[in-house]
Write an enzyme that holds these catalytic residues in place. Structure first.
Site, PDB file in Angstrom:
ATOM      1  N   SER A 152     -23.749 -15.007 -13.193  1.00 53.81           N
ATOM      2  CA  SER A 152     -22.539 -14.293 -12.782  1.00 53.81           C
ATOM      3  C   SER A 152     -21.415 -15.302 -12.606  1.00 53.81           C
ATOM      4  O   SER A 152     -21.665 -16.459 -12.244  1.00 53.81           O
ATOM      5  CB  SER A 152     -22.777 -13.558 -11.462  1.00 53.81           C
ATOM      6  OG  SER A 152     -21.550 -13.086 -10.912  1.00 53.81           O
ATOM      7  N   TYR A 165     -25.594 -14.133  -2.627  1.00 49.79           N
ATOM      8  CA  TYR A 165     -25.635 -13.900  -4.075  1.00 49.79           C
ATOM      9  C   TYR A 165     -24.882 -15.004  -4.813  1.00 49.79           C
ATOM     10  O   TYR A 165     -25.349 -15.514  -5.840  1.00 49.79           O
ATOM     11  CB  TYR A 165     -25.024 -12.535  -4.378  1.00 49.79           C
ATOM     12  CG  TYR A 165     -25.061 -12.140  -5.833  1.00 49.79           C
ATOM     13  CD1 TYR A 165     -26.230 -11.673  -6.420  1.00 49.79           C
ATOM     14  CD2 TYR A 165     -23.910 -12.212  -6.630  1.00 49.79           C
ATOM     15  CE1 TYR A 165     -26.262 -11.299  -7.746  1.00 49.79           C
ATOM     16  CE2 TYR A 165     -23.936 -11.841  -7.959  1.00 49.79           C
ATOM     17  CZ  TYR A 165     -25.107 -11.388  -8.520  1.00 49.79           C
ATOM     18  OH  TYR A 165     -25.140 -11.015  -9.843  1.00 49.79           O
TER      19      TYR A 165
END
Length: 255
Positions: A152, A165
């Site tokens: 990501s 995350y």
């Protein structure tokens, strides 16, 4: 050893974690259309998973399949690897697209509890490493293995669904680079880093959030699962002299 481009993937075995998810299944569809046999690792219902696998393109007699495995349960990964070896004898491509997250504002330190941090790091970092570890012997044995970690832009922007995350994806990118060196030349390792994607991956983010993200993204929309899948396809076919790096697929969102 040659890393010349190739247009087809006949005879290749591709294992995809999170294979029933939006990005995982889009990737399987593209790889299967080029002749690869795909094995979907999943945590869903076995009957549905088998049906989804059977629905993948199969123009050259591929035997697509699905295996129940949990990336945070190493014995299940080892069992899945053994099943792939018994059924197919090899693994050429490993796509790590499993994981989960939960929205927590960066400034809400109390909401990011120890338990949530541990859960997110286990699912988004440790589980990916454990999957690579389980399949590494088969990948190395081919002499031309490929590992693609679906990462990501949160891993390098510091902006994401939550800080755990962000940390997991940053760690995954760095460790991926280290593994690219450690496993070379037999195995290539690449991170593919999307921005926002139409997938329902982040709970509670609907059309309003997507529209907001699109309005501030240079290319005017958020990503589609197939945008990410197309990048994985390219790494398996034309971008074969690529390892130890990240490819950003976000429409310029990180700018």
């Amino acid at each position: 050893m040659s890393f010349d481009p190739q247009s087809r993937l006949h005879g290749k075995i591709a294992v995809i974690t999170g294979g029933l998810g939006a990005i995982g299944y889009a990737t399987a569809t593209r790889l299967a259309a080029l002749g690869a046999t795909c094995v979907l690792l999943h945590r869903g219902g076995d009957e549905n998973a088998a049906a989804r696998a059977a629905a993948l393109p199969s123009d050259s007699g591929q035997r697509h399949g699905a295996i129940r495995a949990d990336i945070v349960d190493t014995p299940s990964l080892q069992a899945a690897a053994a099943e792939v070896k018994a059924a197919h004898g090899r693994c050429d491509i490993l796509v790590n697209s499993a994981g989960h997250t939960q929205p927590v504002p960066a400034g809400d330190l109390d909401a990011l509890t120890d338990e949530l941090i541990d859960d997110l790091l286990r699912a988004n970092f440790r589980g990916v490493f454990a999957t690579i570890r389980a399949f590494a012997p088969m990948l190395k044995a081919t002499g031309d293995g490929l590992v693609v970690n679906i990462s990501s832009i949160a891993g390098f922007t510091g902006v994401g669904s939550n800080l755990a995350y962000v940390a997991a994806k940053a760690g995954l990118d760095v460790v991926g680079d280290a593994l690219a060196k450690a496993l070379a030349p037999a195995v290539r390792v690449v991170s593919v880093s999307p921005g926002a994607v139409e997938s329902g991956f982040v709970p509670g983010r609907g059309a309003e959030f997507a529209d907001k993200m699109a309005s501030t993204t240079p290319l005017g929309r958020i990503g589609k699962p197939d945008d990410v899948a197309a990048t994985v396809e390219a790494l398996a076919t034309t971008l074969r002299f690529v390892t130890g790096t990240r490819i950003v697929v976000d429409g310029g969102r990180h700018l």
